[in-house]
Design a protein around this motif. Structure first.
Motif, PDB file in Angstrom:
ATOM      1  N   ARG A  52      20.039  40.535  24.650  1.00 54.75           N
ATOM      2  CA  ARG A  52      20.164  39.093  24.834  1.00 54.75           C
ATOM      3  C   ARG A  52      20.425  38.817  26.314  1.00 54.75           C
ATOM      4  N   PRO A  53      19.847  37.751  26.847  1.00 53.34           N
ATOM      5  CA  PRO A  53      20.092  37.431  28.251  1.00 53.34           C
ATOM      6  C   PRO A  53      21.560  37.052  28.456  1.00 53.34           C
ATOM      7  N   PHE A  54      22.046  37.265  29.662  1.00 55.92           N
ATOM      8  CA  PHE A  54      23.415  36.885  29.995  1.00 55.92           C
ATOM      9  C   PHE A  54      23.417  35.452  30.513  1.00 55.92           C
ATOM     10  N   VAL A  55      24.477  34.739  30.190  1.00 58.75           N
ATOM     11  CA  VAL A  55      24.635  33.366  30.649  1.00 58.75           C
ATOM     12  C   VAL A  55      25.998  33.217  31.318  1.00 58.75           C
ATOM     13  N   ARG A  56      26.053  32.281  32.262  1.00 54.33           N
ATOM     14  CA  ARG A  56      27.317  31.985  32.942  1.00 54.33           C
ATOM     15  C   ARG A  56      27.560  30.485  32.839  1.00 54.33           C
ATOM     16  N   THR A  57      28.757  30.142  32.365  1.00 56.69           N
ATOM     17  CA  THR A  57      29.185  28.747  32.335  1.00 56.69           C
ATOM     18  C   THR A  57      30.534  28.692  33.045  1.00 56.69           C
ATOM     19  N   ASP A  58      31.151  27.524  33.031  1.00 53.37           N
ATOM     20  CA  ASP A  58      32.455  27.395  33.679  1.00 53.37           C
ATOM     21  C   ASP A  58      33.511  28.303  33.052  1.00 53.37           C
ATOM     22  N   ASP A  59      33.402  28.534  31.742  1.00 58.36           N
ATOM     23  CA  ASP A  59      34.443  29.315  31.063  1.00 58.36           C
ATOM     24  C   ASP A  59      33.910  30.515  30.278  1.00 58.36           C
ATOM     25  N   TYR A  60      32.680  30.948  30.556  1.00 53.13           N
ATOM     26  CA  TYR A  60      32.129  32.097  29.834  1.00 53.13           C
ATOM     27  C   TYR A  60      31.107  32.825  30.686  1.00 53.13           C
ATOM     28  N   PHE A  61      31.170  34.164  30.633  1.00 57.82           N
ATOM     29  CA  PHE A  61      30.108  34.998  31.172  1.00 57.82           C
ATOM     30  C   PHE A  61      29.896  36.129  30.188  1.00 57.82           C
ATOM     31  N   ASP A  68      44.054  45.983  24.936  1.00 54.85           N
ATOM     32  CA  ASP A  68      43.181  46.010  23.759  1.00 54.85           C
ATOM     33  C   ASP A  68      41.725  45.756  24.128  1.00 54.85           C
ATOM     34  N   GLY A  69      40.846  45.863  23.142  1.00 52.28           N
ATOM     35  CA  GLY A  69      39.417  45.752  23.372  1.00 52.28           C
ATOM     36  C   GLY A  69      38.983  44.402  23.912  1.00 52.28           C
ATOM     37  N   ILE A  70      39.592  43.326  23.428  1.00 49.98           N
ATOM     38  CA  ILE A  70      39.216  41.990  23.888  1.00 49.98           C
ATOM     39  C   ILE A  70      39.618  41.795  25.347  1.00 49.98           C
ATOM     40  N   ASP A  71      40.839  42.205  25.704  1.00 46.47           N
ATOM     41  CA  ASP A  71      41.266  42.095  27.107  1.00 46.47           C
ATOM     42  C   ASP A  71      40.408  42.980  28.008  1.00 46.47           C
ATOM     43  N   PHE A  72      40.037  44.160  27.515  1.00 47.06           N
ATOM     44  CA  PHE A  72      39.158  45.045  28.272  1.00 47.06           C
ATOM     45  C   PHE A  72      37.813  44.368  28.544  1.00 47.06           C
ATOM     46  N   VAL A  73      37.222  43.752  27.521  1.00 45.50           N
ATOM     47  CA  VAL A  73      35.925  43.088  27.693  1.00 45.50           C
ATOM     48  C   VAL A  73      36.059  41.906  28.647  1.00 45.50           C
ATOM     49  N   ARG A  74      37.150  41.161  28.551  1.00 44.91           N
ATOM     50  CA  ARG A  74      37.359  40.043  29.493  1.00 44.91           C
ATOM     51  C   ARG A  74      37.387  40.547  30.931  1.00 44.91           C
ATOM     52  N   LEU A  75      38.118  41.640  31.162  1.00 50.34           N
ATOM     53  CA  LEU A  75      38.162  42.224  32.508  1.00 50.34           C
ATOM     54  C   LEU A  75      36.786  42.730  32.937  1.00 50.34           C
ATOM     55  N   LEU A  76      36.101  43.393  32.032  1.00 49.26           N
ATOM     56  CA  LEU A  76      34.778  43.922  32.334  1.00 49.26           C
ATOM     57  C   LEU A  76      33.814  42.796  32.729  1.00 49.26           C
ATOM     58  N   ARG A  77      33.854  41.696  32.013  1.00 48.84           N
ATOM     59  CA  ARG A  77      32.929  40.592  32.266  1.00 48.84           C
ATOM     60  C   ARG A  77      33.323  39.733  33.466  1.00 48.84           C
ATOM     61  N   ASN A  78      34.622  39.567  33.711  1.00 48.11           N
ATOM     62  CA  ASN A  78      35.058  38.538  34.661  1.00 48.11           C
ATOM     63  C   ASN A  78      35.785  39.022  35.897  1.00 48.11           C
ATOM     64  N   SER A  79      36.194  40.262  35.945  1.00 47.84           N
ATOM     65  CA  SER A  79      36.956  40.746  37.089  1.00 47.84           C
ATOM     66  C   SER A  79      36.056  40.924  38.308  1.00 47.84           C
ATOM     67  N   ALA A  80      36.564  40.558  39.462  1.00 53.88           N
ATOM     68  CA  ALA A  80      35.790  40.692  40.709  1.00 53.88           C
ATOM     69  C   ALA A  80      35.468  42.151  41.009  1.00 53.88           C
ATOM     70  N   ASP A  81      36.327  43.070  40.565  1.00 55.08           N
ATOM     71  CA  ASP A  81      36.065  44.496  40.835  1.00 55.08           C
ATOM     72  C   ASP A  81      35.546  45.240  39.599  1.00 55.08           C
ATOM     73  N   SER A  82      34.911  44.504  38.690  1.00 53.10           N
ATOM     74  CA  SER A  82      34.350  45.117  37.486  1.00 53.10           C
ATOM     75  C   SER A  82      33.280  46.139  37.868  1.00 53.10           C
ATOM     76  N   PRO A  83      33.305  47.314  37.229  1.00 53.13           N
ATOM     77  CA  PRO A  83      32.291  48.323  37.541  1.00 53.13           C
ATOM     78  C   PRO A  83      30.897  47.981  37.021  1.00 53.13           C
ATOM     79  N   ASN A  84      30.792  47.141  35.993  1.00 51.39           N
ATOM     80  CA  ASN A  84      29.484  46.757  35.456  1.00 51.39           C
ATOM     81  C   ASN A  84      29.665  45.572  34.512  1.00 51.39           C
ATOM     82  N   GLN A  85      29.598  44.364  35.058  1.00 49.92           N
ATOM     83  CA  GLN A  85      29.832  43.162  34.258  1.00 49.92           C
ATOM     84  C   GLN A  85      28.846  42.988  33.117  1.00 49.92           C
ATOM     85  N   MET A  86      27.666  43.582  33.241  1.00 48.93           N
ATOM     86  CA  MET A  86      26.624  43.353  32.250  1.00 48.93           C
ATOM     87  C   MET A  86      26.424  44.530  31.291  1.00 48.93           C
TER      88      MET A  86
END
Length: 173
Positions: free
Chosen positions: A130-139, A64-82
């Motif tokens: 909006r600028p991107f931020v990284r915390t322990d549990d969010y990017f 689903d869309g939420i799992d897709f966005v999680r992978l996009l933002r957090n996966s080591a092999d993401s094609p474009n995290q931002m």
């Protein structure tokens, strides 16, 4: 806005919605439109093409869309995290919206879709990124939409605390 230069990826398991979105985008001047029927296919498309903006449905199978966005933002092999993500949903319960926001979605667009709604979300992403931020549990994009100069509460972010200066201590008793 030079919409003719944008490369937009549409991710929806309903082909009719993809056609509708494609027609709306073409009508406002977008020429480079890519499509995927689920999140897994979307990641493949993003590996094959440079994508500027992703428009994805929330409810899809198998990914689903939420799992897709999680992978996009957090996966080591993401094609474009931002990559900016606009979440399209007919399931706009507050819980699901918070879940999508916490996964790293930039904007939301509720169904039924309109050209005005699509153009408004594109404009927000392009004109007010909006600028991107990284915390322990969010990017992802900063979840704060505005800075309130009259806010008088605790400053929880390190950058906010540093900008505010030292915190006065209360006297000991």
């Amino acid at each position: 806005m030079r919409l003719d230069l944008l490369k937009i990826l549409l991710v929806d398991d309903n082909p009719h919605i993809r056609v509708l979105l494609s027609e709306i985008l073409r009508a406002v001047g977008v020429n480079n439109i890519y499509e995927a029927s689920d999140g897994a296919e979307a990641l493949q498309r993003m590996r094959a093409h440079t994508i500027d903006i992703v428009m994805t449905d929330l409810a899809m199978e198998p990914l689903d869309g939420i799992d897709f966005v999680r992978l996009l933002r957090n996966s080591a092999d993401s094609p474009n995290q931002m990559a900016p993500v606009i979440m399209i949903t007919g399931h706009s319960t507050l819980r699901r919206i918070h879940e999508a926001r916490d996964a790293g979605v930039n904007e939301f667009l509720a169904k039924p879709l309109t050209a005005r709604g699509v153009l408004d979300r594109l404009q927000k992403i392009i004109d007010h990124p909006r600028p991107f931020v990284r915390t322990d549990d969010y990017f992802g994009p900063d979840r704060r939409r505005k800075v309130d100069p009259d806010y008088d509460g605790p400053r929880r972010r390190a950058a906010d605390r540093a900008a505010a200066g030292p915190v006065p201590r209360s006297p000991r008793r």
